[in-house]
Design a protein around this motif. Structure first.
Motif, short mmCIF file in Angstrom:
data_model
loop_
_atom_site.label_atom_id
_atom_site.label_comp_id
_atom_site.label_asym_id
_atom_site.label_seq_id
_atom_site.Cartn_x
_atom_site.Cartn_y
_atom_site.Cartn_z
N ALA A 45 10.85 -29.00 23.72
CA ALA A 45 10.28 -27.68 24.03
C ALA A 45 11.37 -26.62 24.21
O ALA A 45 11.30 -25.55 23.59
N PRO A 46 12.40 -26.87 25.03
CA PRO A 46 13.45 -25.84 25.17
C PRO A 46 14.20 -25.60 23.86
O PRO A 46 14.56 -24.46 23.54
N THR A 47 14.41 -26.66 23.09
CA THR A 47 15.11 -26.50 21.82
C THR A 47 14.28 -25.67 20.85
O THR A 47 14.80 -24.78 20.16
N ARG A 48 12.98 -25.93 20.81
CA ARG A 48 12.09 -25.16 19.94
C ARG A 48 12.09 -23.69 20.37
O ARG A 48 12.11 -22.80 19.53
N LYS A 49 12.06 -23.44 21.69
CA LYS A 49 12.05 -22.07 22.20
C LYS A 49 13.33 -21.34 21.80
O LYS A 49 13.30 -20.19 21.35
N LYS A 53 13.71 -18.13 19.17
CA LYS A 53 14.38 -16.88 19.56
C LYS A 53 15.49 -16.53 18.57
O LYS A 53 15.61 -15.38 18.16
N VAL A 54 16.28 -17.51 18.18
CA VAL A 54 17.36 -17.25 17.24
C VAL A 54 16.82 -16.75 15.91
O VAL A 54 17.31 -15.78 15.33
N ILE A 55 15.77 -17.40 15.41
CA ILE A 55 15.18 -17.00 14.14
C ILE A 55 14.57 -15.61 14.25
O ILE A 55 14.77 -14.76 13.36
N ASP A 60 14.65 -9.88 13.01
CA ASP A 60 14.61 -8.51 13.52
C ASP A 60 15.87 -7.74 13.10
O ASP A 60 15.79 -6.57 12.70
N HIS A 61 17.02 -8.40 13.19
CA HIS A 61 18.27 -7.75 12.79
C HIS A 61 18.25 -7.42 11.30
O HIS A 61 18.64 -6.31 10.89
N HIS A 62 17.79 -8.36 10.50
CA HIS A 62 17.73 -8.12 9.06
C HIS A 62 16.78 -6.97 8.73
O HIS A 62 17.11 -6.10 7.92
N ALA A 63 15.63 -6.96 9.40
CA ALA A 63 14.66 -5.88 9.16
C ALA A 63 15.25 -4.53 9.56
O ALA A 63 15.09 -3.53 8.85
#
Length: 95
Positions: A45-49, A53-55, A60-63
């Protein structure tokens, strides 16, 4: 002739062992599940979270980087979004 027989014999033994391992693993998992053991990685669960967030941040940065370029292309050439996409693809072709 004997060599082929021996190789077939060993192949059959290996297949039998594989089947026995699979059966033992299934039985062990079923027993653990019956006892109420949770069969998941507790860190999932923490790894997925973190991964989400990273993705999300990357997208968001790319957009934020590409959107001004799209607006400038549209404003300068009054292009359709399809033409803008073609223009961007021609600037940075994919491999």
């Amino acid at each position: 002739m004997w060599t082929q027989f021996i190789l077939q014999f060993f192949a059959e033994l290996a297949e039998k062992e594989r089947a026995m391992i699979a059966t033992r693993a299934k039985d062990a998992l079923a027993k653990a599940k019956f006892r109420g053991v949770k069969l998941v990685d507790p860190k999932l669960a923490p790894t997925r979270k973190t991964a989400t967030k990273v993705i999300t941040d990357s997208v968001d940065h790319h957009a934020a980087t590409v959107l001004p370029v799209i607006r400038a292309i549209q404003k300068a050439d009054t292009m359709s979004l399809r033409a803008v996409a073609d223009s961007l693809n021609s600037r940075h072709p994919t491999a």
